[in-house]
Design a protein around this motif. Structure first.
Motif, short mmCIF file in Angstrom:
data_model
loop_
_atom_site.label_atom_id
_atom_site.label_comp_id
_atom_site.label_asym_id
_atom_site.label_seq_id
_atom_site.Cartn_x
_atom_site.Cartn_y
_atom_site.Cartn_z
N SER A 131 -111.72 14.11 -57.23
CA SER A 131 -110.33 13.67 -57.17
C SER A 131 -109.43 14.88 -57.18
O SER A 131 -109.83 15.96 -57.56
N GLN A 132 -108.19 14.68 -56.79
CA GLN A 132 -107.25 15.77 -56.82
C GLN A 132 -106.93 16.09 -58.27
O GLN A 132 -106.75 15.22 -59.10
N LYS A 195 -112.92 3.76 -44.57
CA LYS A 195 -111.64 4.41 -44.87
C LYS A 195 -111.74 5.31 -46.10
O LYS A 195 -110.98 5.17 -47.07
N ASP A 196 -112.66 6.25 -46.04
CA ASP A 196 -112.88 7.20 -47.13
C ASP A 196 -111.66 8.12 -47.28
O ASP A 196 -111.32 8.85 -46.33
N PHE A 200 -111.18 13.92 -44.55
CA PHE A 200 -110.78 15.23 -44.03
C PHE A 200 -111.19 16.36 -44.96
O PHE A 200 -111.65 17.41 -44.50
N ARG A 201 -111.05 16.16 -46.23
CA ARG A 201 -111.27 17.27 -47.17
C ARG A 201 -112.74 17.59 -47.40
O ARG A 201 -113.10 18.75 -47.59
N TYR A 400 -104.59 10.36 -44.79
CA TYR A 400 -103.54 10.74 -45.74
C TYR A 400 -103.06 9.53 -46.53
O TYR A 400 -102.90 9.60 -47.77
N ASN A 401 -102.85 8.42 -45.86
CA ASN A 401 -102.37 7.22 -46.54
C ASN A 401 -103.38 6.71 -47.56
O ASN A 401 -103.01 6.31 -48.68
N GLU A 402 -104.66 6.72 -47.20
CA GLU A 402 -105.70 6.30 -48.15
C GLU A 402 -105.77 7.24 -49.34
O GLU A 402 -105.97 6.81 -50.49
N ARG A 403 -105.61 8.54 -49.07
CA ARG A 403 -105.67 9.52 -50.15
C ARG A 403 -104.50 9.35 -51.12
O ARG A 403 -104.67 9.44 -52.34
N MET A 404 -103.30 9.10 -50.59
CA MET A 404 -102.14 8.89 -51.44
C MET A 404 -102.27 7.58 -52.24
O MET A 404 -101.87 7.52 -53.41
N THR A 405 -102.84 6.56 -51.62
CA THR A 405 -103.06 5.31 -52.33
C THR A 405 -104.00 5.52 -53.51
O THR A 405 -103.76 5.02 -54.62
#
Length: 425
Positions: A131-132, A195-196, A200-201, A400-405
């Motif tokens: 996680s971030q 939708k992982d 990207f990262r 990006y949207n999935e990551r922000m969610t």
């Protein structure tokens, strides 16, 4: 609530002095450009000099005020209750001031209490580190690893013990080699369908040591930061080469899946089952070679035990994240009904690095297995990390949207757990 107040207050007391001697780097594995200030140098060279204005401050009251503001910001108490606590607390402080411990004892006690407190709050908030990280997470990680390595100041035997700290921007992991195009295509395709948020990262991977180590510079050393950085890289390459020399290439089969999590999160993962291409004559254990490799790595890097938080190492390649375990189990059923078994041969593992929380993990070093390449091969660290050829060049909007969610969901869960902790005190 008193336990939380004591831990936070003591932590604030210790943080000011602690960070004067342990400045953090802004980027992993890169020498920092800032030098010690003249005030720091004077104190290091003359520890018996008269106290500075900073030392004359009321550390306990300053720490108490900082803790009060932090609790209000985090929603642990309202401003009204904080004011009431302060009014009542003044009498308590004055009545016990004659029994107050020394500043050094308070700092050491506070450091331990704060570490235990923060670890308890964050223990289940990290999907093996995938996680971030927030600034508070990074501060906690720095504190923990510096305590673990307080007496580690050289390179002895088979263990890597140069001054270092763990970073979530570095990992040693298993990744299908670029030549395993079928494995890359199938794993990337299922991650896209699911939708992982890490599409990207992260490459398709199984972490072996994560977070991994970056150099921690010793300001009082007679070596410059550039010399310490060079020594760190040299000894890191030596230690990784030593591990690789003890391991033989093996095969990976991916045909089973698993989940973990609970009511607040869920993770779907693939199991990279490992085996030797042919029975190893000198191997008496039935243990999978990937698990043996991870154990060897931990033996060489004894502070990097995060992959065994549950007591044992379970190799897994994360496919996607979910709001809860129910959603993860439903996705597992769909994947199992469509998945075609895939396999690939492993002759090397990788040290990966990313620049910042939003950066993509790239190859900082290739770690060849014994007999996988020429005998004179050894681990070499690249000056600039190299991207895997099949990785996306940029982060698409849906990623990006999935990551922000996912990030916002974890923030809400974290705040809810803190409020729950408050009601129990």
């Amino acid at each position: 609530m008193k336990a939380i107040s004591s831990a936070l207050t003591a932590f604030c007391l210790s943080s000011t002095r602690y960070h004067r001697y342990h400045r953090r780097l802004t980027l992993p594995l890169r020498a920092a450009s800032d030098e010690p200030t003249s005030a720091d140098s004077d104190q290091l060279n003359n520890p018996t000099q008269a106290p500075s204005a900073e030392d004359e401050k009321d550390w306990f009251m300053d720490g108490k005020e900082t803790a009060r503001r932090l609790k209000i910001e985090l929603g642990l108490m309202s401003e009204e209750s904080a004011k009431s606590t302060d009014d009542n607390g003044d009498d308590e402080v004055s009545s016990t001031s004659s029994e107050a411990p020394s500043r050094e004892d308070a700092m050491e006690s506070g450091r331990k209490a704060a570490l235990e407190f923060l670890k308890r709050l964050n223990d289940d908030d990290n999907d093996n580190g995938e996680s971030q990280t927030t600034e508070k997470d990074q501060a906690n990680e720095t504190l923990e690893t510096t305590i673990e390595q307080a007496s580690a100041r050289d390179f002895r035997g088979n263990q890597f013990t140069l001054p270092s700290r763990k970073s979530h921007c570095l990992t040693i992991c298993l990744v299908p080699p670029p030549s395993a195009t079928t494995a890359w295509e199938r794993l990337s395709d299922v991650r896209r369908k699911l939708k992982d948020p890490g599409f990207f990262r992260w490459p398709p991977h199984a972490n072996l040591l994560y977070p991994f180590l970056e150099p921690s510079y010793v300001e009082e050393s007679d070596k410059s930061k550039e010399e310490q950085y060079s020594e760190f890289r040299e000894h890191l390459a030596m230690s990784l080469t030593s591990v690789a020399a003890q391991c033989k290439p093996f095969d990976i089969d991916i045909d089973t899946f698993g989940t973990f999590g609970g009511k607040d999160r869920g993770v779907l993962w693939a199991h990279p089952k490992s085996k030797y291409s042919a029975p190893a004559a000198d191997c008496e254990s039935d243990e999978e070679p990937l698990i043996t490799l991870q154990t060897l790595l931990e033996n060489h890097f004894p502070t990097c035990t995060d992959q065994r938080k549950q007591g044992s190492f379970t190799p897994h390649m994360t496919l996607s994240h979910y709001a809860n375990i129910t959603d993860a189990l439903e996705a597992k059923g769909r994947v199992e009904s469509e998945w075609e078994s895939t396999s690939f041969h492993v002759q090397e593992i990788y040290l990966l690095q990313r620049k910042g929380d939003e950066g993509q993990f790239k190859i900082l070093a290739k770690i060849p297995m014994a007999m996988g390449l020429e005998k004179d091969d050894e681990v070499k660290l690249f000056d600039e990390p190299l991207a895997f050829p099949a990785m996306p060049k940029f982060e698409e909007d849906w990623v990006y949207n999935e990551r922000m969610t996912m990030k916002n969901r974890r923030k809400k869960n974290f705040k809810r757990r803190r409020r729950g902790g408050k009601s129990q005190d």
